[in-house]
Scaffold this active site. Structure first.
Site, PDB file in Angstrom:
ATOM      1  CE  LYS A 185      -4.220  -1.786   0.278  1.00  0.00           C
ATOM      2  NZ  LYS A 185      -4.116  -3.087  -0.414  1.00  0.00           N
TER       3      LYS A 185
HETATM    4  C1  LIG Z   1     -10.158  -1.792  -1.281  1.00  0.00           C
HETATM    5  C2  LIG Z   1      -9.582  -2.684  -0.225  1.00  0.00           C
HETATM    6  N1  LIG Z   1     -10.349  -3.019   0.835  1.00  0.00           N
HETATM    7  C3  LIG Z   1      -9.881  -3.794   1.827  1.00  0.00           C
HETATM    8  C4  LIG Z   1      -8.590  -4.287   1.808  1.00  0.00           C
HETATM    9  C5  LIG Z   1      -8.147  -5.188   2.925  1.00  0.00           C
HETATM   10  O1  LIG Z   1      -6.986  -4.768   3.565  1.00  0.00           O
HETATM   11  P1  LIG Z   1      -6.025  -5.875   4.265  1.00  0.00           P
HETATM   12  O2  LIG Z   1      -5.378  -6.643   3.166  1.00  0.00           O
HETATM   13  O3  LIG Z   1      -5.052  -5.030   5.031  1.00  0.00           O
HETATM   14  O4  LIG Z   1      -6.871  -6.708   5.133  1.00  0.00           O
HETATM   15  C6  LIG Z   1      -7.749  -3.945   0.733  1.00  0.00           C
HETATM   16  C7  LIG Z   1      -6.340  -4.357   0.642  1.00  0.00           C
HETATM   17  O5  LIG Z   1      -5.870  -5.407   0.595  1.00  0.00           O
HETATM   18  C8  LIG Z   1      -8.257  -3.148  -0.318  1.00  0.00           C
HETATM   19  O6  LIG Z   1      -7.517  -2.845  -1.365  1.00  0.00           O
END
Ligand SMILES: Cc1ncc(COP(=O)(O)O)c(C=O)c1O
EC number: 2.6.1.98
Length: 368
Positions: A185
């Site tokens: 990210k």
């Molecule tokens: C749009 C979106 N929502 C939710 C997530 C979930 O984040 P994480 O992978 O940190 O759980 C991500 C990233 O992976 C994402 O790009």
């Protein structure tokens, strides 16, 4: 070879700051929810122009707790989009509620406010737009409809650290905003991480308790909570990286502008549209093309790696077949899933490499 993402290059640029900080945490003997996490929460809240920030272990957990704090539970509906990473819908399912998908706008590939009102039912408990690729959804239009119906808006800002809509930061417009610190990210941990930002004192209090077993006081469990706590090492690293985030974001924007200028008249791809009233932070730079497989292969043969964000919208994923959607239900999302191709974008990518990638895209158009 040009990778889609180069985390080693970023680490090399901040290694002298990160290593002593990690060693300090190791020597401190305090590894979960300590001073570093608290410091990061304060600094990230200020960065987002929000009153509170509650750090958790992933972006998915952030979404889950933000939904619970808004009172979402079994039998409820949450309106969101299908053209996003699967976690957006999974977090809704964790609460026992049902995700209801509306299509996206063709220009921004974010929630289409014109489709929103028709999807609202008496069961709608929250609206969750996604700031896809780093560009915010049309928050004024979405908020106006949500406010009319008294429904809270939760921002999935997992891809949009530092993005803005009419001068307001991502995460600060809805009742809460959720971010991911997955390593790739724009602001990434060296492991997993996430955070919820909110201006609402009650939501903040509830989320703080829920992330740590629902306890306000040790071993006094007021709510059924979770172990969604953030590690001190991640807190320490994220504090350092946050200090670089604005410079990194500007570097992304310069690279995106360069791509868009070079590919503006392209015969093979359409460049992403950056809205005038928003600050796009380009977590992803996705062009659209009708012959994606060929372009992807031809770039690969030049040593250029690309990505697909995302090839199958959630409503057509096997895991969510129980929701009952069919192909054709969300035509703009389905077309986007067929056509998007993500080109490499990160602060360490050189302008020369951007020129090389754009030339390779155009070379493919010339050959076709
Ligand atoms: C749009 C979106 N929502 C939710 C997530 C979930 O984040 P994480 O992978 O940190 O759980 C991500 C990233 O992976 C994402 O790009």
């Amino acid at each position: 070879m040009i990778p889609l993402l180069d985390l080693k290059a970023q680490y090399a640029s901040i290694r002298s700051e990160v290593e002593p900080a990690v060693l300090r945490v190791l020597a401190s003997g305090h590894y979960v929810l300590g001073e570093e996490v608290a410091g990061f929460e304060e600094e990230f809240a200020a960065y987002c122009d929000a009153k509170h920030a509650i750090a958790v272990n992933t972006g998915t957990s952030a979404l889950h707790l933000a939904l619970l704090a808004a009172g979402v539970g079994p039998g409820d509906e949450v309106i969101t989009v299908s053209f996003t990473f699967v976690a957006t819908a999974s977090a809704v399912c964790y609460t026992g509620a049902r995700p209801v998908f509306v299509d996206v706008e063709p220009a921004t590939l974010t929630m289409d406010p014109a489709k929103l009102e028709a999807a609202i039912t008496p069961r709608t408990k929250a609206i969750m737009p996604v700031h896809l690729y780093g560009q915010m959804a049309d928050m004024a239009a979405i908020k106006a409809i949500a406010d009319k119906h008294g429904i809270p808006v939760i921002e999935d800002a997992c891809q949009a650290h530092g993005a803005e809509y009419k001068g307001r930061r991502a995460g600060s417009i809805g009742v809460s905003g959720c971010f991911s610190f997955y390593p790739g990210k724009n602001l990434g941990a060296c492991g997993e991480g996430g955070i919820v930002v909110t201006n609402d004192d009650e939501h903040a209090k509830k989320i703080r308790m829920l992330r740590d077993w629902g306890q306000e006081q040790r071993y006094h469990h007021t709510m059924k909570g979770f172990n969604y706590r953030m590690d001190e090492i991640q807190g320490a690293i994220l504090r350092i990286k946050l200090r670089h985030l604005e410079a990194w974001t500007e570097a992304r924007r310069v690279r995106a502008d360069r791509y868009s200028k070079l590919l503006a008249g392209s015969r093979s791809v359409r460049v992403p549209i950056a809205m005038m009233d928003r600050r796009h932070v380009y977590h992803v730079y996705a062009v659209r093309t009708h012959d994606r497989e060929r372009l992807q292969h031809s770039l690969r043969s030049e040593g250029i790696h690309t990505g697909l964000h995302y090839p199958i919208p959630i409503h057509l994923q096997k895991a969510h077949a129980d929701l009952g959607y069919r192909s054709g239900d969300l035509p703009i999302s389905e077309a986007a899933a067929r056509e998007v191709l993500s080109l490499p974008i990160y602060p360490e990518l050189t302008i020369k490499q951007v020129d090389q990638i754009a030339a390779a895209v155009e070379q493919d158009a010339y050959v076709s």
